[in-house]
Design a protein around this motif. Structure first.
Motif, PDB file in Angstrom:
ATOM      1  N   HIS A 744      33.432  26.120  48.572  1.00  0.00           N
ATOM      2  CA  HIS A 744      32.817  26.193  47.420  1.00  0.00           C
ATOM      3  C   HIS A 744      31.465  25.095  47.548  1.00  0.00           C
ATOM      4  O   HIS A 744      30.507  25.496  47.269  1.00  0.00           O
ATOM      5  CB  HIS A 744      33.558  25.837  46.150  1.00  0.00           C
ATOM      6  CG  HIS A 744      32.939  26.371  44.985  1.00  0.00           C
ATOM      7  ND1 HIS A 744      33.443  25.944  43.960  1.00  0.00           N
ATOM      8  CD2 HIS A 744      31.777  26.703  44.461  1.00  0.00           C
ATOM      9  CE1 HIS A 744      32.766  26.225  42.780  1.00  0.00           C
ATOM     10  NE2 HIS A 744      31.671  26.719  43.312  1.00  0.00           N
ATOM     11  N   ALA A 745      31.578  24.032  47.867  1.00  0.00           N
ATOM     12  CA  ALA A 745      30.499  22.949  47.886  1.00  0.00           C
ATOM     13  C   ALA A 745      29.491  23.445  48.774  1.00  0.00           C
ATOM     14  O   ALA A 745      28.210  23.443  48.602  1.00  0.00           O
ATOM     15  CB  ALA A 745      31.159  21.854  47.927  1.00  0.00           C
ATOM     16  N   PHE A 746      30.120  23.938  50.025  1.00  0.00           N
ATOM     17  CA  PHE A 746      28.943  24.419  51.264  1.00  0.00           C
ATOM     18  C   PHE A 746      28.118  25.466  50.637  1.00  0.00           C
ATOM     19  O   PHE A 746      26.889  25.370  50.811  1.00  0.00           O
ATOM     20  CB  PHE A 746      29.671  24.615  52.315  1.00  0.00           C
ATOM     21  CG  PHE A 746      28.728  24.888  53.359  1.00  0.00           C
ATOM     22  CD1 PHE A 746      28.055  23.682  54.066  1.00  0.00           C
ATOM     23  CD2 PHE A 746      28.442  26.175  53.933  1.00  0.00           C
ATOM     24  CE1 PHE A 746      27.137  24.037  55.321  1.00  0.00           C
ATOM     25  CE2 PHE A 746      27.663  26.330  54.908  1.00  0.00           C
ATOM     26  CZ  PHE A 746      26.946  25.174  55.517  1.00  0.00           C
ATOM     27  N   ALA A 747      29.096  26.601  50.122  1.00  0.00           N
ATOM     28  CA  ALA A 747      28.186  27.627  49.667  1.00  0.00           C
ATOM     29  C   ALA A 747      27.247  27.331  48.540  1.00  0.00           C
ATOM     30  O   ALA A 747      26.006  27.930  48.501  1.00  0.00           O
ATOM     31  CB  ALA A 747      29.089  28.748  49.398  1.00  0.00           C
ATOM     32  N   ALA A 748      27.576  26.502  47.768  1.00  0.00           N
ATOM     33  CA  ALA A 748      26.802  26.118  46.517  1.00  0.00           C
ATOM     34  C   ALA A 748      25.650  25.271  46.888  1.00  0.00           C
ATOM     35  O   ALA A 748      24.507  25.503  46.345  1.00  0.00           O
ATOM     36  CB  ALA A 748      27.574  25.347  45.542  1.00  0.00           C
ATOM     37  N   THR A 749      25.679  24.376  47.893  1.00  0.00           N
ATOM     38  CA  THR A 749      24.735  23.683  48.377  1.00  0.00           C
ATOM     39  C   THR A 749      23.652  24.524  49.186  1.00  0.00           C
ATOM     40  O   THR A 749      22.521  24.484  48.879  1.00  0.00           O
ATOM     41  CB  THR A 749      25.246  22.543  49.360  1.00  0.00           C
ATOM     42  OG1 THR A 749      26.179  21.895  48.890  1.00  0.00           O
ATOM     43  CG2 THR A 749      24.384  21.709  50.045  1.00  0.00           C
ATOM     44  N   VAL A 750      24.026  25.493  49.918  1.00  0.00           N
ATOM     45  CA  VAL A 750      23.298  26.334  50.642  1.00  0.00           C
ATOM     46  C   VAL A 750      22.476  27.386  49.346  1.00  0.00           C
ATOM     47  O   VAL A 750      21.209  27.383  49.640  1.00  0.00           O
ATOM     48  CB  VAL A 750      23.901  27.386  51.622  1.00  0.00           C
ATOM     49  CG1 VAL A 750      23.172  28.479  52.227  1.00  0.00           C
ATOM     50  CG2 VAL A 750      24.457  26.637  52.773  1.00  0.00           C
ATOM     51  N   ALA A 751      23.079  27.760  48.600  1.00  0.00           N
ATOM     52  CA  ALA A 751      22.193  28.457  47.785  1.00  0.00           C
ATOM     53  C   ALA A 751      21.407  27.591  46.738  1.00  0.00           C
ATOM     54  O   ALA A 751      20.170  28.136  46.324  1.00  0.00           O
ATOM     55  CB  ALA A 751      23.386  29.232  46.532  1.00  0.00           C
ATOM     56  N   GLN A 752      21.546  26.448  46.381  1.00  0.00           N
ATOM     57  CA  GLN A 752      20.864  25.624  45.575  1.00  0.00           C
ATOM     58  C   GLN A 752      19.593  25.277  46.554  1.00  0.00           C
ATOM     59  O   GLN A 752      18.382  24.946  45.960  1.00  0.00           O
ATOM     60  CB  GLN A 752      21.470  24.235  45.318  1.00  0.00           C
ATOM     61  CG  GLN A 752      22.513  24.629  44.181  1.00  0.00           C
ATOM     62  CD  GLN A 752      23.418  23.503  43.882  1.00  0.00           C
ATOM     63  OE1 GLN A 752      23.174  22.368  44.671  1.00  0.00           O
ATOM     64  NE2 GLN A 752      24.550  23.763  43.203  1.00  0.00           N
ATOM     65  N   ALA A 753      19.680  25.080  48.010  1.00  0.00           N
ATOM     66  CA  ALA A 753      18.700  24.656  48.824  1.00  0.00           C
ATOM     67  C   ALA A 753      17.625  25.928  48.883  1.00  0.00           C
ATOM     68  O   ALA A 753      16.716  25.490  49.261  1.00  0.00           O
ATOM     69  CB  ALA A 753      19.529  23.987  50.006  1.00  0.00           C
ATOM     70  N   HIS A 754      18.268  27.087  49.107  1.00  0.00           N
ATOM     71  CA  HIS A 754      17.516  28.076  49.318  1.00  0.00           C
ATOM     72  C   HIS A 754      17.686  29.391  48.258  1.00  0.00           C
ATOM     73  O   HIS A 754      18.256  30.310  48.709  1.00  0.00           O
ATOM     74  CB  HIS A 754      17.862  28.707  50.628  1.00  0.00           C
ATOM     75  CG  HIS A 754      17.869  27.631  51.984  1.00  0.00           C
ATOM     76  ND1 HIS A 754      16.614  27.349  52.491  1.00  0.00           N
ATOM     77  CD2 HIS A 754      18.555  26.678  52.313  1.00  0.00           C
ATOM     78  CE1 HIS A 754      16.695  26.485  53.425  1.00  0.00           C
ATOM     79  NE2 HIS A 754      17.934  25.939  53.294  1.00  0.00           N
ATOM     80  N   PRO A 755      17.189  29.103  46.996  1.00  0.00           N
ATOM     81  CA  PRO A 755      17.552  29.936  46.117  1.00  0.00           C
ATOM     82  C   PRO A 755      17.060  31.523  45.936  1.00  0.00           C
ATOM     83  O   PRO A 755      17.382  32.462  45.596  1.00  0.00           O
ATOM     84  CB  PRO A 755      17.067  29.260  44.631  1.00  0.00           C
ATOM     85  CG  PRO A 755      15.995  28.369  45.150  1.00  0.00           C
ATOM     86  CD  PRO A 755      16.317  27.905  46.578  1.00  0.00           C
ATOM     87  N   LEU A 756      15.994  31.504  46.895  1.00  0.00           N
ATOM     88  CA  LEU A 756      15.286  33.007  46.960  1.00  0.00           C
ATOM     89  C   LEU A 756      16.290  33.808  48.271  1.00  0.00           C
ATOM     90  O   LEU A 756      16.045  35.013  48.170  1.00  0.00           O
ATOM     91  CB  LEU A 756      13.866  32.744  47.572  1.00  0.00           C
ATOM     92  CG  LEU A 756      13.028  31.890  46.405  1.00  0.00           C
ATOM     93  CD1 LEU A 756      11.612  32.022  47.107  1.00  0.00           C
ATOM     94  CD2 LEU A 756      13.254  32.821  45.189  1.00  0.00           C
ATOM     95  N   GLU A 757      17.044  33.087  49.065  1.00  0.00           N
ATOM     96  CA  GLU A 757      17.786  33.542  50.140  1.00  0.00           C
ATOM     97  C   GLU A 757      19.221  33.921  49.684  1.00  0.00           C
ATOM     98  O   GLU A 757      19.934  34.918  50.202  1.00  0.00           O
ATOM     99  CB  GLU A 757      17.514  33.015  51.309  1.00  0.00           C
ATOM    100  CG  GLU A 757      16.123  32.765  52.128  1.00  0.00           C
ATOM    101  CD  GLU A 757      15.827  34.375  52.404  1.00  0.00           C
ATOM    102  OE1 GLU A 757      16.782  35.011  53.015  1.00  0.00           O
ATOM    103  OE2 GLU A 757      14.631  34.769  52.431  1.00  0.00           O
ATOM    104  N   PHE A 758      19.708  32.808  49.258  1.00  0.00           N
ATOM    105  CA  PHE A 758      21.356  32.994  48.950  1.00  0.00           C
ATOM    106  C   PHE A 758      21.524  32.844  47.511  1.00  0.00           C
ATOM    107  O   PHE A 758      21.035  32.236  46.493  1.00  0.00           O
ATOM    108  CB  PHE A 758      21.669  31.871  49.613  1.00  0.00           C
ATOM    109  CG  PHE A 758      21.552  31.747  51.200  1.00  0.00           C
ATOM    110  CD1 PHE A 758      22.286  32.736  51.932  1.00  0.00           C
ATOM    111  CD2 PHE A 758      20.766  30.912  51.742  1.00  0.00           C
ATOM    112  CE1 PHE A 758      22.350  32.603  53.325  1.00  0.00           C
ATOM    113  CE2 PHE A 758      20.506  31.059  53.011  1.00  0.00           C
ATOM    114  CZ  PHE A 758      21.309  31.697  54.075  1.00  0.00           C
ATOM    115  N   ILE A 759      22.799  33.518  47.256  1.00  0.00           N
ATOM    116  CA  ILE A 759      23.348  33.091  45.987  1.00  0.00           C
ATOM    117  C   ILE A 759      25.147  32.866  46.267  1.00  0.00           C
ATOM    118  O   ILE A 759      25.451  33.537  47.121  1.00  0.00           O
ATOM    119  CB  ILE A 759      23.286  34.453  45.080  1.00  0.00           C
ATOM    120  CG1 ILE A 759      23.846  34.152  43.742  1.00  0.00           C
ATOM    121  CG2 ILE A 759      23.865  35.771  45.828  1.00  0.00           C
ATOM    122  CD1 ILE A 759      23.484  35.338  42.808  1.00  0.00           C
ATOM    123  N   ALA A 760      25.669  32.164  45.390  1.00  0.00           N
ATOM    124  CA  ALA A 760      27.070  31.646  45.574  1.00  0.00           C
ATOM    125  C   ALA A 760      27.782  32.225  44.438  1.00  0.00           C
ATOM    126  O   ALA A 760      29.010  32.019  44.449  1.00  0.00           O
ATOM    127  CB  ALA A 760      27.249  30.184  45.977  1.00  0.00           C
TER     128      ALA A 760
END
Length: 851
Positions: A744-760
């Protein structure tokens, strides 16, 4: 087990009071049936049987008939949620508009697998309701109809007779019928239900007064008032060998639940041995006892489910009581301490059993007499052992019925034995010298040179063995386990672990929780064998045969994949592509050596499509009747209840599941040996519909780079769908809560760092133009598709492991299919995931870094 897609599509839940899904918990309850009287545009009866987590449903225009010569049309309709069984009242708008009354409800049973019988077009079953009782048939019609047509037919049994559903309406349902009657046919039915009343046929009653006189005449019988309260049962002591002599009788030790029945003034009450009431769980047994027509009695016996050989099937019993199966249950009766005003507890056992046998001579099939032999206990035990039964109960023929444990009843259980490696010891306690117990392990089939802990043995050692072994292992080893542990055992806190160096052959009484040996005792130390012999034997697929004390016959060899017969091989499973059931079996056989490592010894859900992908498919995770070559393990569910999960053991397991209609395999991220420790983290990159494939490729590479920055090596797999899996192996494994937090923490971190590419987040409305990082597969009980598993989608795509260097060549997540995958594997020189089990990494303090 079923799909509610059609049910939900046909209804507007903002306008109807019908339940949208299973709004009440059904886990841990018997499978139910319900019949509802539905005053829709055309009056009809809705007949519903619970199969798994849905109600299979049929509309029966004229209602069930008790006449075996009458075939009632039953039109198959969409599956309904189990919570629909409690629905009554008005459907005010749209589909099914009209009034609904509950006509009958109860539990139902069937020999064999319900899904398989329905697939073949003939379901044999028994109902235990207030209005509908006895055996019935559902037979598929050969006529071509817009909706599948069946016939509902009453079986020829004690309940058959000239009775129709309309004869059994109560005043409330009759008023509803009159109120809704508009057409001439409906008015005629309403008139008939008011004018003509018939009762449900009843089985022939036993001559109660004659039995009462016979009971009172027995030597030792005493007059006593009846009671429907709990009475304490007589219990047996465990013995190693059966007693000899004609003063002992010997019964089969049934593998089930002890149940006590008390009848007073004709009312039946069932109790567990711990004084818990069981009437609600066993309406079939209550009805069977009521059919005897007794005024008062006390009976003692074992509740069992019987397999095709007539042996008690404990797993089948548990599954039926949990609603996962619908096997017929039998109350196997072996004592009668009270009957019709006479206390028989001081009457000799042989006389009590003779009276009980007379009582049950014409009883319904759910009540059975536990037969016995007198004398020759060793022969009785040998026969039970040869038949693979749990053991025998030996009882003094002239003994009274005494509450509690004594020496008049003895239980002798069949002992199994097997060989295990010694991997450690516990310190001695009290006056004991040398060691307390030896720690045992078996080879890990998934890890070369790996071992799985199976328990400890501390009994059966001679003083000489204690001294000699104690000198050999004293002050050796370390506090760090050298094997996989299924669970934390506080008794191993002071254990010392050593490299496998010796082999012990151990007696035990089956496998208990966490796959540990039950009541192990030493048979002998095998000085002629080494742990390497066990490991080599296991890798060769010839695990040492489990031996039974006293048994002369060996267990049959494990089935070969070729022994699994594929029925209906020409049935088309993928209608758009023409692939048949035999094609599916051939595919899995061709990729088996690549496929097995990802599923063997892992709890596995399968997606079954018995009639092909164009019709209903459903998840199957629990053991069902008929599966003979698939492993099973009891695991706790979120509710706290235990359920029996399936897992593949070998190639025969996989092909047997294919024979049962399995297409997809979805294993846990942990093994049955260590269900609480995850050894995989899976991130599913699921692109929105408008995301171009090159962006998915770039996303996977970014995920790999970010994981590497955390010190984690990752592996790549196509999903057979739109996206990709990024898989992180864990060795020696991490607890599920830790894995869930990390994912959960890793997916949220990725989505926050790249909000135009990812969503968690899982909301589909927010996925447009972005890639969903699905981390929800990383919790206990969650699954993800296995490597080399087919997908139940057009084109028969396959989930395929890749090297990272191959990522740039992919055109989609479903590049590989049932035809191209075996061709690819034939060309490969090495496994794309080679070394994944040898990667030593765990999460440690990574979660703290992410936060």
């Amino acid at each position: 087990m079923g799909s509610l897609r059609d049910y939900q599509r046909k209804r507007d839940f903002s306008k109807t009071r019908e339940p949208a899904a299973n709004e009440i918990g059904t886990a841990g309850r018997r499978a139910i049936f319900v019949v509802q009287l539905h005053h829709a545009s055309r009056r009809h009866f809705d007949f519903r049987l619970q199969v798994g987590d849905v109600l299979k449903s049929w509309a029966v225009p004229k209602g069930p008939s008790y006449d075996p010569q009458v075939k009632r049309l039953a039109v198959e309709v969409e599956d309904h949620p189990v919570s629909y069984a409690g629905f009554e009242g008005d459907i005010e708008h749209g589909y099914g508009k009209g009034h609904v009354d509950q006509f009958d409800h109860g539990v139902w049973t069937t020999p064999g697998d319900a899904e398989t019988q329905l697939q073949k077009g003939h379901l044999r079953f028994e109902l235990f309701g207030k209005r509908l009782k006895g055996g019935w048939h559902l037979v598929r019609s050969g006529r071509k109809e817009r909706q599948p047509a069946w016939f509902l037919i009453k079986a020829r049994d004690a309940f058959a007779g000239d009775v129709e559903a309309d004869d059994l309406l109560d005043a409330k349902m009759a008023r509803s019928t009159r109120k809704a009657a508009k057409t001439p046919a409906a008015q005629a039915a309403a008139k008939k239900s008011t004018a003509r009343k018939k009762s449900i046929p009843r089985a022939k009653r036993l001559p109660r007064l004659r039995l009462a006189k016979a009971a009172a005449a027995l030597h030792g019988a005493r007059p006593a008032a009846p009671s429907d309260g709990f009475f304490k049962p007589e219990l047996a002591r465990l013995r190693e060998s059966p007693p000899e002599g004609a003063q002992w009788l010997h019964e089969v030790k049934w593998d089930g639940y002890r149940i006590l029945a008390a009848i007073a003034e004709g009312e039946v009450k069932l109790w567990s041995r711990n004084a818990l009431p069981w009437n609600e769980r066993l309406p079939d047994i209550v009805q069977s006892l009521e059919s005897l027509g007794l005024h008062s009695a006390r009976l003692d016996g074992e509740l069992v489910a019987l397999d095709a050989r007539g042996h008690s099937d404990f797993n089948g019993l548990q599954q039926t009581l949990a609603g996962e199966a619908q096997l017929p249950l039998v109350y196997m009766l072996f004592d009668l301490p009270y009957l019709e005003g006479s206390d028989l507890s001081r009457v000799g056992l042989r006389e009590r059993k003779q009276l009980l046998g007379n009582l049950l001579a014409h009883a319904p099939p759910h009540l059975a007499f536990s037969t016995h032999t007198i004398g020759n206990g060793q022969e009785a035990f040998r026969m039970a052992t040869d038949e693979g039964l749990e053991g025998i109960i030996s009882k003094r023929v002239d003994s009274a019925y005494h509450p509690g444990r004594g020496d008049d009843w003895l239980k002798i259980k069949r002992l199994e034995s097997d060989e295990f490696a010694v991997v450690g010891y516990t310190p001695p306690r009290g006056s004991r010298s040398g060691f307390g117990s030896l720690l045992l392990a078996r080879p890990d089939p998934q890890v070369k040179s790996g071992w799985i802990y199976v328990g400890r043995v501390g009994t059966g050692f001679s003083n000489e063995q204690l001294q000699r072994l104690g000198q050999t292992i004293a002050d050796k080893g370390s506090a760090r386990p050298t094997v996989k542990l299924a669970a934390i055992d506080p008794l191993l806190r002071d254990a010392r672990w050593v490299r496998p160096a010796a082999v012990a052959e151990v007696y035990y009484r089956g496998i208990g929780n966490n796959n540990l040996l039950r009541q192990p005792s030493l048979k002998t130390m095998r000085t002629d064998k080494t742990p390497a012999d066990l490991a080599d034997s296991d890798r060769a697929g010839s695990k040492p045969a489990t031996k039974s004390a006293g048994a002369k016959r060996r267990k049959p060899a494990a089935p070969k994949p070729a022994d699994i017969k594929i029925t209906h091989p020409d049935r088309v499973v993928f209608p758009d592509d023409g692939y048949t059931k035999q094609d599916i079996a051939d595919y899995y056989a061709s990729v088996m050596k690549w496929f097995l490592p990802g599923v063997v010894n892992r709890p596995t859900s399968v997606i079954r499509c018995p009639e092909g992908t164009a019709k209903a498919c459903f998840f199957q995770k629990h053991l069902i009747p008929g599966l003979k070559h698939v492993g099973s393990v009891k695991l706790k569910e979120e509710s706290g209840a235990q359920a029996t999960y399936i897992y593949p053991l070998d190639a025969a397991s996989v092909l047997e599941l294919v024979q049962f209609g399995a297409l997809e395999f979805h294993p846990w991220g942990s093994t049955v040996g260590q269900p609480e420790l995850a050894d995989r983290v899976v991130f599913d990159l699921d692109p929105g519909d408008d995301v171009a494939w090159p962006r998915v490729v770039a996303a996977a590479r970014l995920m790999r780079r970010l994981l590497a920055q955390l010190g984690l090596e990752s592996f790549l797999r196509t999903t057979g769908g739109k996206g990709l899996h990024v898989v992180v192996p864990l060795n020696p494994g991490c607890a599920w809560p830790q894995v869930k937090d990390f994912a959960h923490a890793f997916a949220a971190t990725v989505a926050q760092a790249h909000p135009l590419e990812f969503i968690a987040t899982a909301a589909k409305a927010q996925r447009s133009g972005r890639i969903y990082v699905d981390y929800l597969r990383n919790s206990r009980g969650a699954t993800s598709v296995a490597s080399y598993s087919l997908r139940a989608r057009s084109g028969a795509p396959v989930a395929v492991p890749l090297r990272w260097s191959e990522l740039g060549k992919l055109k989609s997540g479903h590049d590989f299919d049932i035809r191209s995958t075996p061709t690819r594997l034939a060309r490969l020189r090495s496994d794309p995931w080679a070394g994944i089990d040898g990667v030593q990494q765990e999460l440690g303090d990574i979660i703290g870094k992410l936060r």
